[in-house]
Design an enzyme around this catalytic site. Structure first.
Site, PDB file in Angstrom:
ATOM      1  N   ASP A 102       7.422  -8.723 -15.995  1.00  0.00           N
ATOM      2  CA  ASP A 102       6.134  -9.412 -15.861  1.00  0.00           C
ATOM      3  C   ASP A 102       5.150  -8.398 -15.293  1.00  0.00           C
ATOM      4  O   ASP A 102       5.395  -7.839 -14.206  1.00  0.00           O
ATOM      5  CB  ASP A 102       6.248 -10.590 -14.893  1.00  0.00           C
ATOM      6  CG  ASP A 102       7.100 -11.728 -15.427  1.00  0.00           C
ATOM      7  OD1 ASP A 102       7.720 -11.555 -16.497  1.00  0.00           O
ATOM      8  OD2 ASP A 102       7.140 -12.785 -14.776  1.00  0.00           O
TER       9      ASP A 102
ATOM     10  N   HIS B 113      14.116  -5.455 -17.199  1.00  0.00           N
ATOM     11  CA  HIS B 113      15.143  -5.739 -18.198  1.00  0.00           C
ATOM     12  C   HIS B 113      15.074  -4.735 -19.346  1.00  0.00           C
ATOM     13  O   HIS B 113      14.066  -4.057 -19.535  1.00  0.00           O
ATOM     14  CB  HIS B 113      14.941  -7.151 -18.753  1.00  0.00           C
ATOM     15  CG  HIS B 113      15.038  -8.236 -17.724  1.00  0.00           C
ATOM     16  ND1 HIS B 113      16.112  -9.099 -17.651  1.00  0.00           N
ATOM     17  CD2 HIS B 113      14.192  -8.616 -16.724  1.00  0.00           C
ATOM     18  CE1 HIS B 113      15.927  -9.949 -16.655  1.00  0.00           C
ATOM     19  NE2 HIS B 113      14.764  -9.675 -16.076  1.00  0.00           N
TER      20      HIS B 113
ATOM     21  N   SER C 249       5.431  -2.637  -8.348  1.00  0.00           N
ATOM     22  CA  SER C 249       5.359  -1.206  -8.638  1.00  0.00           C
ATOM     23  C   SER C 249       5.021  -1.015 -10.110  1.00  0.00           C
ATOM     24  O   SER C 249       4.289  -1.814 -10.681  1.00  0.00           O
ATOM     25  CB  SER C 249       6.657  -0.497  -8.258  1.00  0.00           C
ATOM     26  OG  SER C 249       6.428   0.892  -8.176  1.00  0.00           O
TER      27      SER C 249
END
Length: 267
Positions: free
Chosen positions: A78, A132, A236
């Site tokens: 995200d 992911h 980050s």
């Protein structure tokens, strides 16, 4: 400056990991969620997190659906996509007007091919902090680079040259479904306690040691698209370098992990 930023991040990580009495922790969590506008609709409620770090590293309650077709590349996290383009003479942008050399970021000796397309994913403090696999991958190496832990928000990117290259980072050297090289780079930042990688618990970040370390895998570690590779302990940046892929118009768009962002061409 390196020692200070890293020490501050270690201290913040320790505080964030502390479990306060439940009534205090609930207030801390609620304040954090309010300040950063955290959306918990896909996650457990605030009172379920026993520390601030548990809130940072929250997991999805349900798996997100995504396109399983092998030629589709999905968003690994995200994030807000701050820059994306083909490499120009090995140059990529951390932000408009602030170039750096891609081969230095990923730890290669020679410049990367202009066939590489890069995408910068900025994970803010409000975002889901896990990352992911964007497609089926074989992980050949993991390269850890010690460095600073400067903020990676837009003001800092405009102010600090070669920020990504100078910050602590972990570069995954992988092979995609077509056998092409794909680089997946997790960049550390101020107050990011650690970066964790589920496929290799030996990888240590934000440690006091100041050296580069390479972890090689023979045979390679195979991961499927969507597999949870690891997580930041606050917001980050992830930088992807991908070849032979047609990407959508992504710049300045917010994406969710699992969203289709590109399609692999045939070699």
């Amino acid at each position: 400056m390196v020692a200070l930023s890293n020490a501050l991040s270690r201290v913040f990580g320790s505080v964030a990991g502390y479990k306060f009495p439940s009534f205090i922790q609930k207030g801390i969590n609620a304040l954090y969620a309010k300040i950063f506008k955290v959306d918990l609709s896909e996650f457990e409620p605030l009172e379920n997190y026993k520390s601030l770090n548990a809130l940072f590293t929250r997991s999805l309650k349900k798996e997100r659906p995504f396109d399983k077709a092998p030629n589709i590349c999905i968003a690994p996290c995200d994030a807000l996509i701050t820059e994306c383009a083909f490499l120009d003479n090995d140059s990529a942008l951390q932000i408009k007007g602030m170039p750096y050399k891609a081969h230095e970021l990923v730890g290669e000796i020679n410049p990367l091919s202009p066939s590489f397309f890069y995408v910068n994913f900025y994970l803010s403090p409000k975002d889901y902090h896990h990352y992911h696999a964007p497609c089926d991958l074989e992980i050949l190496e993991t390269r850890y680079f010690a460095g600073k832990l400067l903020p990676v928000n837009k003001p800092s990117l405009h102010k600090n040259k070669n920020l990504f290259v100078g910050n602590e980072r972990v570069a995954l050297v992988t092979k995609d479904i077509q056998g092409n090289r794909l680089y997946f780079v997790a960049v550390g930042a101020l107050n990011v306690g650690k970066m964790r990688f589920n496929f290799d618990k030996n990888i240590q970040t934000n440690a006091k040691a100041r050296f580069t370390q390479t972890y090689s895998y023979n045979p390679p570690i195979k991961v499927k698209k969507g597999d949870n590779l690891g997580n930041f302990e606050m917001g980050s940046t992830i930088v992807l370098f991908v070849q032979n892929t047609a990407f959508k118009d992504l710049k300045e768009k917010s994406v969710k992990f699992g969203e289709s962002i590109g399609e692999f061409h045939a070699n």
